[in-house]
Design a protein around this motif. Structure first.
Motif, PDB file in Angstrom:
ATOM      1  N   PHE A  73      10.916  10.793  -5.437  1.00  0.00           N
ATOM      2  CA  PHE A  73       9.848   9.872  -5.824  1.00  0.00           C
ATOM      3  C   PHE A  73       8.988  10.563  -6.881  1.00  0.00           C
ATOM      4  O   PHE A  73       8.168  11.410  -6.570  1.00  0.00           O
ATOM      5  CB  PHE A  73       8.977   9.497  -4.614  1.00  0.00           C
ATOM      6  N   GLY A  74       9.216  10.205  -8.141  1.00  0.00           N
ATOM      7  CA  GLY A  74       8.489  10.829  -9.245  1.00  0.00           C
ATOM      8  C   GLY A  74       7.161  10.133  -9.506  1.00  0.00           C
ATOM      9  O   GLY A  74       6.904   9.036  -9.006  1.00  0.00           O
ATOM     10  N   VAL A  94       8.517   3.811  -0.587  1.00  0.00           N
ATOM     11  CA  VAL A  94       9.389   2.775  -1.151  1.00  0.00           C
ATOM     12  C   VAL A  94       8.564   1.517  -1.424  1.00  0.00           C
ATOM     13  O   VAL A  94       8.689   0.894  -2.493  1.00  0.00           O
ATOM     14  CB  VAL A  94      10.567   2.469  -0.208  1.00  0.00           C
ATOM     15  N   LYS A  95       7.723   1.140  -0.481  1.00  0.00           N
ATOM     16  CA  LYS A  95       6.889  -0.054  -0.641  1.00  0.00           C
ATOM     17  C   LYS A  95       5.965   0.099  -1.842  1.00  0.00           C
ATOM     18  O   LYS A  95       5.881  -0.808  -2.689  1.00  0.00           O
ATOM     19  CB  LYS A  95       6.067  -0.294   0.626  1.00  0.00           C
ATOM     20  N   LEU A  96       5.291   1.223  -1.973  1.00  0.00           N
ATOM     21  CA  LEU A  96       4.381   1.437  -3.098  1.00  0.00           C
ATOM     22  C   LEU A  96       5.129   1.489  -4.426  1.00  0.00           C
ATOM     23  O   LEU A  96       4.650   0.954  -5.434  1.00  0.00           O
ATOM     24  CB  LEU A  96       3.559   2.707  -2.890  1.00  0.00           C
ATOM     25  N   ARG A  97       6.289   2.128  -4.445  1.00  0.00           N
ATOM     26  CA  ARG A  97       7.076   2.189  -5.685  1.00  0.00           C
ATOM     27  C   ARG A  97       7.465   0.776  -6.122  1.00  0.00           C
ATOM     28  O   ARG A  97       7.406   0.444  -7.305  1.00  0.00           O
ATOM     29  CB  ARG A  97       8.321   3.056  -5.494  1.00  0.00           C
ATOM     30  N   ALA A 116      -2.096   4.276  -8.987  1.00  0.00           N
ATOM     31  CA  ALA A 116      -2.969   5.290  -8.385  1.00  0.00           C
ATOM     32  C   ALA A 116      -2.685   5.423  -6.889  1.00  0.00           C
ATOM     33  O   ALA A 116      -2.575   6.545  -6.367  1.00  0.00           O
ATOM     34  CB  ALA A 116      -4.435   4.938  -8.628  1.00  0.00           C
ATOM     35  N   ASP A 117      -2.555   4.297  -6.188  1.00  0.00           N
ATOM     36  CA  ASP A 117      -2.243   4.338  -4.750  1.00  0.00           C
ATOM     37  C   ASP A 117      -0.914   5.057  -4.499  1.00  0.00           C
ATOM     38  O   ASP A 117      -0.804   5.891  -3.608  1.00  0.00           O
ATOM     39  CB  ASP A 117      -2.183   2.929  -4.160  1.00  0.00           C
ATOM     40  N   TYR A 144      -2.030  -3.055 -11.980  1.00  0.00           N
ATOM     41  CA  TYR A 144      -0.995  -2.043 -12.189  1.00  0.00           C
ATOM     42  C   TYR A 144      -1.570  -0.639 -12.005  1.00  0.00           C
ATOM     43  O   TYR A 144      -1.005   0.180 -11.273  1.00  0.00           O
ATOM     44  CB  TYR A 144      -0.390  -2.193 -13.591  1.00  0.00           C
ATOM     45  N   ASN A 145      -2.697  -0.362 -12.659  1.00  0.00           N
ATOM     46  CA  ASN A 145      -3.292   0.975 -12.556  1.00  0.00           C
ATOM     47  C   ASN A 145      -3.718   1.296 -11.127  1.00  0.00           C
ATOM     48  O   ASN A 145      -3.553   2.426 -10.675  1.00  0.00           O
ATOM     49  CB  ASN A 145      -4.458   1.118 -13.524  1.00  0.00           C
ATOM     50  N   LYS A 146      -4.234   0.315 -10.407  1.00  0.00           N
ATOM     51  CA  LYS A 146      -4.614   0.547  -9.002  1.00  0.00           C
ATOM     52  C   LYS A 146      -3.375   0.841  -8.164  1.00  0.00           C
ATOM     53  O   LYS A 146      -3.367   1.760  -7.347  1.00  0.00           O
ATOM     54  CB  LYS A 146      -5.360  -0.646  -8.430  1.00  0.00           C
ATOM     55  N   THR A 147      -2.321   0.083  -8.389  1.00  0.00           N
ATOM     56  CA  THR A 147      -1.087   0.280  -7.633  1.00  0.00           C
ATOM     57  C   THR A 147      -0.471   1.639  -7.941  1.00  0.00           C
ATOM     58  O   THR A 147      -0.019   2.350  -7.044  1.00  0.00           O
ATOM     59  CB  THR A 147      -0.088  -0.855  -7.945  1.00  0.00           C
TER      60      THR A 147
END
Length: 181
Positions: free
Chosen positions: A161-162, A25-28, A141-142, A136-139
């Motif tokens: 979580f898609g 949830v945090k990463l999304r 990817a994580d 954005y791309n790093k986030t």
């Protein structure tokens, strides 16, 4: 004793599942927040462009096609999917390069304080857009790594979580510019 061991194992599995779910949830949400940073910079650029176009119009009235391309690309910038908006952003960047090259043909424009100020603001915005894209791309990817890693992938599948898409730079922008004298 075996009941206590079983209970401890179940509690550990539940705690892991809660932590993994909360991590996803945090990463999304970080992915959404990092896209909003790109959106803020695109909006900033969108707002600066009319001033730049009006300044250039006064000096280069017969460069109508270049100005129309900038205006057209600007209008496409604020709608569509992230990838569509980035494609419009790339078109706009190319059109802005054309406007900045006009300053070479019009020395009065090149020396105009409004033009110089707007050019500096747009350059600053371009740098912020580039940084925001990297973030954005790093986030993404994580998030995708966590979502696809075992055993978190089991929870990700259960809770919907898609995958998120990275922003891709077009091949044209990857080519080194040719400098001639």
């Amino acid at each position: 004793m075996s009941l206590i061991i079983t209970l401890v194992i179940v509690v550990l599995i539940v705690l892991y599942a809660i932590a993994a779910y909360n991590g996803l949830v945090k990463l999304r949400n970080w992915v959404k927040e990092s896209w909003s940073q790109i959106d803020v910079q695109l909006k900033r650029r969108h707002d600066l462009i009319p001033n730049l176009v009006e300044t250039v119009k006064g000096y280069a009235s017969h460069e109508k096609e270049t100005l129309e391309r900038v205006i057209s690309a600007r209008n496409q910038l604020l709608s569509g999917s992230p990838q569509e908006r980035i494609e419009a952003d790339n078109q706009l960047a190319g059109a802005l390069k054309s406007i900045f090259s006009l300053s070479e043909a019009y020395p009065e424009l090149k020396a105009n304080q409004n033009f110089l100020s707007l050019q500096e603001e747009l350059t600053s915005t371009e740098n912020k857009v580039a940084y925001s894209r990297q973030l954005y791309n790093k986030t993404v990817a994580d998030y995708n790594i966590r979502r696809e890693s075992f055993p978190t992938n089991l929870l990700a599948g259960m809770f919907g979580f898609g995958p998120e898409q990275l922003l891709i730079t077009p091949d044209v922008e990857r080519e080194a510019p040719k400098v001639t004298f």
